[in-house]
Each structure stands twice: as C-alpha cells, then as structure tokens.
Design a protein around this motif. Sequence first.
Motif: not given
Length: 501
Positions: A65-71, A141-148, A373-380
């Motif tokens: 899902x994160x790959x699709x959102x960023x692409x 703009x995109x916000x990516x949320x995920x563990x280290x 300002x961050x309409x696209x939010x995706x998680x890892x």
Amino acid sequence: MFSGWLMPWHARQLRILTRNLRTQARYEYASRDDLDDNTYMRPAGLATPRQLVQYLDEFVIGQENAKKVLSVAVFNHYNRVRANLASLAGEQEATDWSEINGDDARSGVSTAQLHPHPHRLLPPSTLLQPRHPVSLFEKSNVLVIGPTGSGKTLLARTLARVLDVPFSVSDATSFTQAGYVGEDVDMAIQRLLQSANWDPQRASTGIVYIDEVDKIARKSGGTGMEGSRDVGGEGVQQALLRMMEGSTVTVQGKSGSVDPPAAAPEGRSRPGQRNPSPAAAAPRPDTYHIDTSNVLFILSGAFVGLDTVVKRRVAKGSIGFTANLSPKEDDSNSMKGFMPFFTPNRRSTQNVLEMVEPSDLVKYGFIPEFISRLPSITTLSPLTTADLRRILTEVRGSLVSQYTALFGYSGVEIRFTGAALNEICRKAAERGGGARGLRGIMETLLLEPMYEVPGSSIRYVLITEDVVLGKQPALYWTRGDGAAFWTAWAEEEALSEKNRG
C-alpha cells in the motif's frame, strides 16, 4: 509590363501573406476531432505508477500500500508540475501576443505559427483538454507512518534513484524555530538546492524528504514553565506550514566560495590584469529565491504511541454486565513513561495504524493546520520473519550478497545454510528493529570470521545453524579443500530438510 506597379493594395497584401505562409511546416495534420478520445501519450521520461512500484519491489520487501501511495503521489505531482508550468507559459504567451505592435501587423510581418508533428510525443494537457480549464493544480504532500526498520527512508531513497529530480533528506529532530539554536526549516530547501547543483529552477520541482517528523509533535505536560514556547515542536510546525503549501524561501548560497575581487589601490593596477571588464569583476550572487509551490514534501516517522491513541478512539466503552471493554494493555506498555527502544516485529492480526485519522494525529501533538497540508497518509506494517528472510537473501543489495562480496575481496568464499538463515531471521524478529536488526546480528555472528580470515590460509567459511546458536565456531577450510567444503554444506542442507520433513 507595368502591371506589377499597378497592382492594387489588397493584392500586394495577399502576396505578403502568401510569403509568410511559406514558413509553415509542410505537413498535413489530422484535426483534433479525428484523434481517438481514449488515446493517451505519456510524457517522455515519466514512469507510470505501476512501473515505479515494480522498481521499488526490487529493493523493498512488502509494504504494497505504501508503494502505491508514494508512486501515485510522485506521478500525479509531476503531472501537476507540467500542467502548472504549461498554464503559466500560456498566460505569458497570451501577454506577449497582446503586446504585438499594430504597425508590424499592418506591414505583414508576424511570427510563424508552427504546429508540432502529430507523431511526436505531446503532453497530456494538449490531448485531454478539460472542458473547464483549471488555473493551477494543488499538490498532495505525503505522510508515511511506520515502525523503525520497516523501510520508510529506503522507499524515499529508492524513488530518488529512478527520478531525475533533485532530492534532499533532512532530519526533523534538529529543526528549531527561527532565532533559536539549531537548524531552521529553510535548511531542507538549501539541501534541495545543493542537490540541484545550485539551479533554482530545478530545485523548485524537487522532492524534500523529512524524517523523524514525529519528534516535532507538540509537547504537553512538560516540566518547564507554563506558557513557555515550544521552539522544537509547535514552533517547527508553524515554520513548515507555508513552506509545505507553497511560498518563496530565500536561501543563502555557497558562502565563501565566491569572493568579490579585492579592490586595487588608487593610481595603481594589479600586475597581470589590464582593464578588467565589469562582468568579470562582478561577484556571483549568493542568494537564491526558491518557490516551493511545485516541491513535493514527503514526511515520515515512527510515531511511537500513536496506536494507543487510535485504540482509544476505536474502542467504544459502555456500562453494564455486557459492556464492551477495551483490551488491557501489556504490563510493559502500561508503565507510565515507558517507551521501548526497538519496535517489535511481531505482526498482529490487524495493523492498528492503518485506521489512523487526522484527529488522531491532532491528539498526538500536531496542530490541525499542519495536518491539513498532508492529505495523503500511508502506513507501513512491521516486518515478519518471512519478510526478513527475503531481505536477507532476495532483494538487490541483500545482506548475504554484501558479506559474500566482502569476503570475496579477501579471496574467501562464505556460505550460509538454510537453517542458519532461518535462525538469523528468528533472532532478528525477537530482537526488533526491523531490517536494521538483521545487520546487527550479522555483524556479531561474523565478527570472528572477519577477524581471522584476512591474511590467513583460509579459503572457505561455512555458517551453520549451530554456529548461529553459538554451539560451535564457524567452519573453515584451506585452499584445495573445496570438495570437503561443498560436501559439508550439502550434508547440512540435507539434514535440515530431513528435520523439517
């Protein structure tokens, strides 16, 4: 004989017009109505979202899902950039036509209206014109949320390799509000300008990646004085607002690299220099103005504790004997002020962060203006043991290939059994830290071989499951014992297959 002199004025104008028409390209073009409505010609040099995902799959495991959102975000962003630049160019062209001198038009001198060849690639804006033209497209703009260790930074860096655009990486932990000790948010644009080789035009269409953005969340309930300024949290968010939406940022250039020439004393000339030209003596400007309207911002962070905020919102409490109570937190996480150093890699049945909403981020410590300002939010998602095994062996630049190449520089061949690789991944899953935990385990495991092998007679190294468990040291063979080395490796593989069956 004198008919040319007696030619009427209108006939002379027609002759001048015919002369101008000879500057047109000699092609017969199909009308725009004849073109297929479903025809779409992709601009040259811009990969489709599916192609970007295929490229990311070679380096990053999982996180579909994160790959699709960023692409999709990158693809749409540069379509917006092309449309915005074309719109601005159209407005400038219309202004230029309105300023044409009337005397030139009456004299028959005008610019030739050259049309492009129909077989050449055309931008999509010329083929699919909207009925109601849009003045300017807004960016997402995109916000990516995920563990280290789940691949947030790797995704952004991998996209930077395939895109021919300037790309900068900044760490939000060092940002402070303007006027305080630390870095200003303008440093992100300065790094972007450096990546663009100090070309303001290229920098204005680049990508800014800001990591550890969760560290600028607003602090609440601190030990400081009430009403004190949060210069490293809310102050940074306020500074990033206009930059993310679009503003002109003034950046200081290469300070000290271009110095103005020293002035010579009056009445004397410097040796070797005669009549210097003013253009050569003028210093290069060291101040740049970057417009961030077409700059894509990708923000990422681990957001430790955000899952608790989401659970509180999702769990609906009630009273009575049949009340739906929220699940009790683990004792380790229920301790006040406890925060694990590593994020565990155990994947639950459902990733709670996938249900995150802007209201959860506001409760976490971000101001609403910043989140808008961050309409696209995706998680890892956290990496599983199977994902770690693929990271260890399958992706480009895998850890096994890296250490194999390191030993190969010393003329040594190293092999890992399948059971040894499985045990390494199991240890990494328990240790936490994602893909970074794999490297730590590999460094500890191969410490002795990397110390003993260089400069010795050892030519073959075998790592088995017992070596990973610490029951025995690594197995070594010298030159000429290659057959014994391969036999031992085959026996270990057969034994592991037998135990597995």
